[in-house]
Design a protein around this motif. Structure first.
Motif, short mmCIF file in Angstrom:
data_model
loop_
_atom_site.label_atom_id
_atom_site.label_comp_id
_atom_site.label_asym_id
_atom_site.label_seq_id
_atom_site.Cartn_x
_atom_site.Cartn_y
_atom_site.Cartn_z
N ALA A 214 0.90 -1.08 -0.06
CA ALA A 214 -0.09 -0.02 0.01
C ALA A 214 0.79 1.16 0.11
N LYS B 166 -7.05 -2.35 2.83
CA LYS B 166 -8.10 -2.14 1.96
C LYS B 166 -7.46 -1.59 0.49
N GLU B 167 -6.31 -0.97 0.56
CA GLU B 167 -5.91 -0.47 -0.66
C GLU B 167 -5.09 -1.45 -1.38
N ARG C 110 -6.35 -0.47 8.59
CA ARG C 110 -7.51 -0.74 7.79
C ARG C 110 -7.28 -0.46 6.25
N GLN C 111 -7.24 1.07 6.26
CA GLN C 111 -7.02 1.68 4.98
C GLN C 111 -5.78 1.01 4.12
N GLY C 112 -4.95 0.62 4.81
CA GLY C 112 -3.64 0.03 4.20
C GLY C 112 -4.00 -1.00 3.50
N THR D 47 -6.76 6.34 15.16
CA THR D 47 -5.94 6.46 13.71
C THR D 47 -5.22 5.15 13.45
N ARG E 159 0.63 5.68 4.54
CA ARG E 159 -0.91 6.10 5.15
C ARG E 159 -0.69 7.29 5.96
N ASN F 60 -7.16 2.81 11.89
CA ASN F 60 -7.88 3.02 10.75
C ASN F 60 -6.76 2.89 9.64
N ARG F 61 -5.53 3.31 9.83
CA ARG F 61 -4.42 3.23 9.06
C ARG F 61 -4.07 1.74 8.58
N ASP G 96 -3.89 8.53 7.18
CA ASP G 96 -5.30 8.56 7.84
C ASP G 96 -5.37 9.20 9.03
#
Length: 207
Positions: free
Chosen positions: A140, A198-199, A194-196, A188, A143, A191-192, A145
């Motif tokens: 990813a 997800k990417e 999770r978003q990583g 945070t 991040r 979230n980082r 986020d």
């Protein structure tokens, strides 16, 4: 989740004329990075040495603004003037971590403020940044986020310090703010991650 980091492009546009002038004068991105890191340590040590005088915390919001500008400038010099380097990547991350510690820890020296809460926020800030750096290791991007990224922490701590300086904020309120900061930093961090994840493409071997 929203973050002050999202207004960074507008901030960079304001700084662009200064960045061009610095480049013309031979200033490098790594020099600006080191100035931000060393400056944060100097400011943090000065505040810690005079922590019994609340007025000294007025330096925190002033330096936070300067540090945000320096961080934006070093990034622009690196990206827009072909100054990116492996050394610069190390310096950028390491100086940010050092600066965070130097500017957060002096709050623990205020009478009645919980040492453990301040240490918890300091550690969670480090963990959240490390989580962001781990993004490329799983395929990813780095991040950034929120809800409590570097710029958000600078804003909150700057506001708290500005209220401490004239004596408007007592220890119970400061402890409450640090407890909220800790909770938001945990969000945070999660979230980082999770978003990583997800990417990353589902069929990627590193997923």
């Amino acid at each position: 989740m929203p973050s002050i980091y999202q207004i960074k492009p507008a901030f960079q546009n304001l700084l662009r004329p200064l960045v061009r002038r610095l480049f013309s004068n031979g200033t490098t991105a790594n020099q600006i990075t080191l100035i931000a890191g060393v400056g944060s340590v100097v400011v943090g040590l000065f505040i810690a040495s005079l922590a019994q005088h609340p007025w000294v915390f007025a330096l925190v919001p002033a330096w936070m603004i300067a540090r945000m500008a320096l961080n934006a400038i070093d990034g622009m010099l690196a990206r827009e003037f072909n100054q990116q380097s492996r050394l610069g990547a190390y310096l950028n991350e390491l100086c940010d971590i050092v600066a965070d510690c130097a500017l957060i820890l002096p709050f623990a020296l205020l009478p009645g403020v919980s040492l453990w809460l301040v240490l918890l926020v300091t550690l969670l800030a480090l963990f959240s940044e490390y989580t962001g750096v781990l993004g490329p290791m799983v395929g990813a991007s780095r991040r950034y986020d929120g809800p409590m990224g570097k710029s958000d922490r600078a804003f909150v701590l700057g506001v708290v310090a500005a209220a401490i300086a004239p004596g408007w904020l007592g220890a119970p309120w400061i402890n409450g703010v640090f407890a909220i900061l800790a909770a938001l930093l945990i969000c945070t961090l999660v979230n980082r991650v999770r978003q990583g994840l997800k990417e990353v493409q589902p069929d990627s071997p590193s997923a």
